[in-house]
Design a protein around this motif. Structure first.
Motif, PDB file in Angstrom:
ATOM      1  N   LYS A  37     -10.519   7.351   7.537  1.00 16.08           N
ATOM      2  CA  LYS A  37     -11.980   7.290   7.483  1.00 16.08           C
ATOM      3  C   LYS A  37     -12.493   5.861   7.347  1.00 16.08           C
ATOM      4  CE  LYS A  37     -12.587  11.859   5.420  1.00 16.08           C
ATOM      5  NZ  LYS A  37     -11.231  12.291   5.056  1.00 16.08           N
ATOM      6  N   SER A  38     -11.571   4.914   7.237  1.00 12.71           N
ATOM      7  CA  SER A  38     -11.947   3.512   7.049  1.00 12.71           C
ATOM      8  C   SER A  38     -12.562   2.914   8.311  1.00 12.71           C
ATOM      9  CB  SER A  38     -10.700   2.708   6.656  1.00 12.71           C
ATOM     10  OG  SER A  38     -10.982   1.333   6.740  1.00 12.71           O
ATOM     11  N   GLU A  74       0.819  -1.205   0.000  1.00 11.60           N
ATOM     12  CA  GLU A  74       0.000   0.000   0.000  1.00 11.60           C
ATOM     13  C   GLU A  74       0.853   1.255   0.000  1.00 11.60           C
ATOM     14  OE1 GLU A  74      -0.804   0.749   4.735  1.00 11.60           O
ATOM     15  OE2 GLU A  74      -2.296  -0.317   3.564  1.00 11.60           O
ATOM     16  N   THR A  93      -6.501  -0.984   9.444  1.00 15.05           N
ATOM     17  CA  THR A  93      -6.183   0.008   8.423  1.00 15.05           C
ATOM     18  C   THR A  93      -6.005   1.379   9.058  1.00 15.05           C
ATOM     19  OG1 THR A  93      -7.485  -1.237   6.828  1.00 15.05           O
ATOM     20  CG2 THR A  93      -6.972   1.021   6.247  1.00 15.05           C
ATOM     21  N   ARG A  94      -6.912   1.710   9.982  1.00 14.19           N
ATOM     22  CA  ARG A  94      -6.824   3.004  10.662  1.00 14.19           C
ATOM     23  C   ARG A  94      -5.539   3.119  11.465  1.00 14.19           C
ATOM     24  NH1 ARG A  94     -12.521   3.262  12.494  1.00 14.19           N
ATOM     25  NH2 ARG A  94     -11.746   2.558  14.494  1.00 14.19           N
ATOM     26  N   ARG A 146      -6.868   9.529   4.021  1.00 12.73           N
ATOM     27  CA  ARG A 146      -8.068   8.886   3.466  1.00 12.73           C
ATOM     28  C   ARG A 146      -8.371   7.597   4.225  1.00 12.73           C
ATOM     29  NH1 ARG A 146      -6.342   8.193  -1.434  1.00 12.73           N
ATOM     30  NH2 ARG A 146      -6.071   5.962  -1.292  1.00 12.73           N
ATOM     31  N   ARG A 147      -7.332   6.871   4.599  1.00 13.23           N
ATOM     32  CA  ARG A 147      -7.533   5.600   5.319  1.00 13.23           C
ATOM     33  C   ARG A 147      -8.033   5.810   6.734  1.00 13.23           C
ATOM     34  NH1 ARG A 147      -2.894   3.926   2.545  1.00 13.23           N
ATOM     35  NH2 ARG A 147      -3.490   2.565   0.838  1.00 13.23           N
ATOM     36  N   SER A 159      -2.945   9.413   1.236  1.00 11.70           N
ATOM     37  CA  SER A 159      -3.525   8.076   1.381  1.00 11.70           C
ATOM     38  C   SER A 159      -3.808   7.768   2.843  1.00 11.70           C
ATOM     39  CB  SER A 159      -2.573   7.019   0.829  1.00 11.70           C
ATOM     40  OG  SER A 159      -2.326   7.244  -0.533  1.00 11.70           O
ATOM     41  N   ASN A 181     -12.246  -0.156   9.073  1.00 12.52           N
ATOM     42  CA  ASN A 181     -11.337  -1.219   9.476  1.00 12.52           C
ATOM     43  C   ASN A 181     -10.296  -0.690  10.470  1.00 12.52           C
ATOM     44  OD1 ASN A 181      -9.188  -3.122   9.539  1.00 12.52           O
ATOM     45  ND2 ASN A 181      -9.948  -3.999   7.639  1.00 12.52           N
TER      46      ASN A 181
END
Length: 39
Positions: A14-15, A2, A20-21, A11-12, A8, A17
């Protein structure tokens, strides 16, 4: 693999998961730390 740039990572954040956060948060913290070191 990634992307690990700031856009990026933001943006992540807001995930839904959690993993991922957390990964995104680490990227942002590292960037902030690096910025502080350069001053």
């Amino acid at each position: 693999m990634e992307k690990t740039d700031l856009a990026s990572a933001r943006r992540r954040m807001k995930s839904p998961n959690i993993k991922t956060r957390k990964r995104a948060l680490k990227v942002l913290h590292d960037a902030k730390r690096k910025q502080q070191k350069n001053r």
